[in-house]
Design an enzyme around this catalytic site. Structure first.
Site, mmCIF file in Angstrom:
data_model
loop_
_atom_site.group_PDB
_atom_site.id
_atom_site.type_symbol
_atom_site.label_atom_id
_atom_site.label_comp_id
_atom_site.label_asym_id
_atom_site.label_seq_id
_atom_site.Cartn_x
_atom_site.Cartn_y
_atom_site.Cartn_z
ATOM 1 N N GLY A 1 0.844 -1.189 0.000
ATOM 2 C CA GLY A 1 0.000 0.000 0.000
ATOM 3 C C GLY A 1 0.873 1.230 0.000
ATOM 4 O O GLY A 1 2.069 1.172 -0.318
ATOM 5 N N VAL B 1 2.872 -5.920 2.630
ATOM 6 C CA VAL B 1 2.286 -7.028 3.387
ATOM 7 C C VAL B 1 2.895 -8.344 2.911
ATOM 8 O O VAL B 1 3.020 -8.579 1.700
ATOM 9 C CB VAL B 1 0.743 -7.044 3.230
ATOM 10 C CG1 VAL B 1 0.128 -8.184 4.026
ATOM 11 C CG2 VAL B 1 0.139 -5.703 3.650
ATOM 12 N N ASP C 1 -11.503 4.743 4.647
ATOM 13 C CA ASP C 1 -10.807 4.284 3.436
ATOM 14 C C ASP C 1 -11.475 3.027 2.876
ATOM 15 O O ASP C 1 -10.802 2.053 2.530
ATOM 16 C CB ASP C 1 -9.330 4.048 3.760
ATOM 17 C CG ASP C 1 -8.440 4.226 2.523
ATOM 18 O OD1 ASP C 1 -8.932 4.745 1.502
ATOM 19 O OD2 ASP C 1 -7.263 3.833 2.586
HETATM 20 N N1 ATP Z 1 -4.143 -9.760 6.038
HETATM 21 C C1 ATP Z 1 -3.868 -9.741 4.737
HETATM 22 N N2 ATP Z 1 -3.803 -10.875 4.037
HETATM 23 C C2 ATP Z 1 -3.519 -10.859 2.719
HETATM 24 N N3 ATP Z 1 -3.278 -9.763 2.007
HETATM 25 C C3 ATP Z 1 -3.329 -8.592 2.647
HETATM 26 C C4 ATP Z 1 -3.615 -8.509 4.047
HETATM 27 N N4 ATP Z 1 -3.617 -7.209 4.416
HETATM 28 C C5 ATP Z 1 -3.340 -6.525 3.314
HETATM 29 N N5 ATP Z 1 -3.169 -7.324 2.247
HETATM 30 C C6 ATP Z 1 -2.848 -6.906 0.862
HETATM 31 O O1 ATP Z 1 -1.925 -5.844 0.924
HETATM 32 C C7 ATP Z 1 -2.471 -4.689 0.277
HETATM 33 C C8 ATP Z 1 -2.010 -3.441 1.014
HETATM 34 O O2 ATP Z 1 -2.419 -3.485 2.341
HETATM 35 P P1 ATP Z 1 -2.992 -2.222 3.080
HETATM 36 O O3 ATP Z 1 -4.139 -1.689 2.299
HETATM 37 O O4 ATP Z 1 -3.257 -2.583 4.485
HETATM 38 O O5 ATP Z 1 -1.741 -1.227 2.978
HETATM 39 P P2 ATP Z 1 -1.746 0.320 3.058
HETATM 40 O O6 ATP Z 1 -0.357 0.820 2.958
HETATM 41 O O7 ATP Z 1 -2.518 0.745 4.247
HETATM 42 O O8 ATP Z 1 -2.527 0.655 1.730
HETATM 43 P P3 ATP Z 1 -3.410 1.864 1.345
HETATM 44 O O9 ATP Z 1 -3.094 2.966 2.253
HETATM 45 O O10 ATP Z 1 -2.997 2.094 -0.055
HETATM 46 O O11 ATP Z 1 -4.823 1.373 1.467
HETATM 47 C C9 ATP Z 1 -3.966 -4.894 0.289
HETATM 48 O O12 ATP Z 1 -4.597 -4.210 -0.765
HETATM 49 C C10 ATP Z 1 -4.090 -6.388 0.155
HETATM 50 O O13 ATP Z 1 -4.040 -6.753 -1.196
#
Ligand code: ATP
Length: 735
Positions: free
Chosen positions: A27, A32, A141
């Protein structure tokens, strides 16, 4: 932080207890990984948040992790535990083996899911929202990228990176007056800081998510964030109203329309929405969702394919940001998409864009898909192909082959197209060292582009002939805001004409930090990652540079725009088409550089012809005068705006010089140790901008002068007319 939550089986806060396997998502601020929790030999997900890339302070992050740990609902992902490893926060969560709905769509359902699947996904998500809102949280979000699926098809809402507590007070409460979220999904009230918002903002995002699941992308997702912002505020809410939506039921359309009402008080609560008849038909997830991914390769392979796709896309777009900025100068003259100083122009542009334009572009995208889709994964290959091309740009314009580096191996985009899911395990990230995760990115580079001037000229020429509209949208990074639209088009075409993009070590950059449109508005250094998602925060940078007078009149700050009560009134009064844009020549008045007063230049006294023009003018003076006054007012306003912009640039430069800082360097250059070159490039660009503004101001000044002159002449004519009338009257009297 350490152990958290009510889990009866505690997870340790020791990083060595976790074996990180392959990357399964990334993200804006996090990567992840699938991981094994060694003491239990259990598969978990570890989200590694790069603290340097987070806006929040550690306390906020800690609170968010705490919130996640206290979650206890089957549709909301909870954190088992979290702890800091070097400059990363590790959050341990259940592993959702099928990833996000966004991933799934990107891989196998580019046009969205069928209604039955959407109904189930939405119902499960709504249950999560209903729970969160009841607990006093706003998610902020909600989007397909944050709706995760496990191998049974169960749905969980993820990502509390930007969630807020409705019961918060003080600083945190105030922060809710800032932009947080992802532009396409953000409710109008969220985009207008100061108006405040509540859990109903999630209902709007939920409605947008419904459209995203139905079409494969969110409405406006192909436009730059600032345009999305304006379109959300000004346009009628999007809906399921087009031909392509005929396949959807009335109930579905009605439910979406209920969510996408601009007035938040008129939107239903999550609790009420759950009772809508649309959700009565929802099948259990294991029935309607499992089939969506049953034929697909494992998540890690899909993520890998998407990374290749992103990388290939980036290879087409990426160039040093200094070059991008230079390229955008031509566009900037007219008022560019993201940095549009001409508010009225931007509003007009935004209102002209119809959602069905998206449809057209979508079709163009589809037309570029090369082969038939015999298997789900082949679809991905095709999707990969389609993503290589800019929408609306034919495949002949694309480079013969673009190469990307993946974990050190050079991989061509054509390989990506041909792999059909056969990505070797050896390609995968094996086990990143704890704390080093952020540095393990797939590198991609491109050869240095032609010189700025060359590019600029060519881009200018080519942009004239390009029919397709710019369809990227993405992070509004301070250093890159000038880089979109026209400049992108020009560049793409240019490359298409024989330039083969090559990978060099010199210009390596990270795939996920690339300017991907339909992403976040963000500050420099904020990584754009999820391609389609990331938080957005207002920079406030422009506000700081306003003078005291402007500050006093400040009524609204929208990202980089500050609207003051003063110019708001004036802008309101100006008829759109009346703003003078051409340059008048031969003005007899020049502004004295030293004193700023108007001086008469006798060498440029208007000739007889122009006097004749005035005397021949059949329009009566009382019609022309208000118009002239209006023009005069507008020109003054434009001059004021330019002056304040000019001041802001100068202030920024002075500040930077005083603090010993230069504006942030382009990352790729920074990484390659040629920061000096970049700094001087940036300096040159700033100077260029100033010169350009000054030139624009000079033109406006000239126009103002011309109008003043006309004004004077008309006054003279008027007085001579009235003298004639008086004389005539007297003569009649005498007779
Ligand atoms: N528990 C999980 N199991 C499998 N895949 C996951 C998990 N958590 C997140 N992901 C994958 O990782 C991606 C990024 O995670 P996340 O959205 O939490 O990150 P972020 O940095 O907060 O992203 P953003 O701010 O862009 O939404 C998700 O879109 C998903 O595809």
């Amino acid at each position: 932080m350490g152990r958290m939550g009510l889990n009866p089986r505690p997870y340790s806060a020791n990083p060595t207890d976790y074996k990180l396997l392959e990357e399964v998502g990334y993200g804006a601020s996090a990567t992840v990984y699938r991981a094994i929790y060694l003491p239990f030999n259990e598969v978990v997900a570890v989200k590694c948040l790069d603290l340097d890339r987070c806006f929040s302070n550690l306390d906020d992050i800690r609170r968010e992790a705490q919130t996640m740990s206290l979650i206890d609902h089957p549709n909301v992902i909870k954190a088992y535990c979290s702890f800091v490893v070097e400059r990363n926060l590790w959050v341990v969560m259940p592993f959702m083996a099928e990833g996000s709905c966004l991933h799934l769509m990107k891989i196998a359902y580019p046009d969205g899911f069928e209604e039955a699947a959407i109904c189930t996904i939405l119902k499960e998500t709504l249950k999560a929202l209903e729970y969160l809102h009841r607990q006093g949280h706003i998610h902020r979000d909600v989007k397909a990228g944050n709706i995760l699926l496990d191998s049974s098809g169960f749905v969980k809402l993820a990502d509390f990176g930007v969630s807020a507590c409705m019961f918060d007070t003080g600083e945190r409460q105030r922060s809710r007056n800032t932009f947080v979220g992802t532009p396409c999904w953000m409710a109008p009230e969220v985009l207008q800081p100061g108006s405040g918002y509540n859990s109903k903002a999630d209902i709007w995002s939920f409605g947008i998510t419904a459209l995203e699941l139905a079409h494969g992308h969110a409405p406006f997702s192909k436009y730059p964030p600032m345009k999305v912002l304006l379109m959300t505020i000004q346009n009628a809410p999007p809906g399921l109203d087009y031909d392509r939506d005929k396949k959807f039921s009335k109930l579905f359309k009605e439910m979406v329309a209920m969510c996408l009402v601009k007035d938040p008080t008129k939107r239903p609560t999550a609790e009420k929405l759950l009772k809508h008849s649309f959700f009565k038909q929802a099948k259990p997830p294991e029935v309607s969702l499992k089939k969506l991914f049953v034929d697909l390769p494992p998540l890690s392979n899909r993520v890998k394919a998407l990374q290749l796709k992103d990388a290939a896309q980036l290879a087409l777009k990426k160039m040093p940001s200094a070059e991008q900025e230079a390229l955008s100068q031509s566009e900037y003259n007219r008022g560019v998409s993201a940095w549009n100083f001409d508010i009225e122009d931007l509003k007009a542009q935004a209102s002209l864009i119809r959602d069905d334009d998206d449809l057209t572009e979508g079709k163009e995208d589809d037309e570029m898909i090369m082969t038939s889709t015999t298997s789900a994964y082949e679809k991905d290959s095709n999707d990969c192909r389609s993503s290589l091309g800019q929408p609306g740009i034919s495949s002949e314009l694309l480079p013969a082959e673009s190469k990307v580096k993946l974990n050190g191996d050079e991989v061509s985009s054509s390989e990506c197209l041909n792999k059909k899911g056969k990505i070797h395990q050896s390609d995968l990230v094996e086990s990143p060292r704890p704390g080093k995760v952020s540095s393990m990115k797939n590198g991609i580079s491109n050869e240095m582009m032609p010189s700025t001037s060359e590019m600029d000229l060519q881009a200018k020429a080519k942009s004239q002939t390009m029919k397709s509209r710019q369809t990227h949208s993405g992070p509004l990074v301070q250093n890159m805001v000038l880089s979109h639209s026209l400049s992108e088009r020009g560049r793409t075409t240019e490359r298409g004409e024989g330039e083969t993009l090559q990978v060099t070590d010199r210009a390596k950059c990270e795939v996920r930090r690339a300017p991907s449109f339909s992403g976040p508005l963000m500050l420099p250094n904020r990584a754009s990652a999820n391609s389609l998602s990331a938080p957005i925060k207002s920079s406030g940078g422009f506000r700081d540079s306003l003078d005291e007078k402007s500050k006093a009149n400040l009524v609204q700050i929208k990202g980089r725009f500050s609207v003051t009560s003063e110019n708001l009134d004036l802008v309101k009064d100006i008829p759109l088409g009346a703003v003078p844009r051409r340059s008048s020549q031969g003005s007899p008045l020049r502004k004295s550089a030293s004193v700023g007063d108007w001086m008469f230049d006798s060498r440029q006294t208007p000739n007889c012809q122009s006097s004749k023009e005035f005397s021949c003018n059949s329009l009566p003076a009382n019609v022309i005068m208000p118009h002239l006054q209006n023009l005069f007012q507008q020109t003054s306003l434009q001059q004021d705006l330019i002056m304040s912009l000019l001041n802001s640039f100068q202030t920024a430069e002075v500040d930077a010089a005083q603090n010993g800082k230069l504006p942030p360097l382009p990352r790729s250059l920074e990484n390659n140790g040629i920061a000096d070159l970049a700094a001087s490039q940036r300096e040159r660009l700033l100077l260029l901008r100033i010169t350009e503004l000054q030139a624009r101001m000079a033109i406006l000044t000239e126009e103002l002068t011309a109008e003043k002159l006309k004004h004077m002449q008309l006054q003279q004519q008027l007085s001579s007319l009235s003298i004639q009338e008086e004389n005539g009257g007297q003569m009649e009297g005498d007779v």
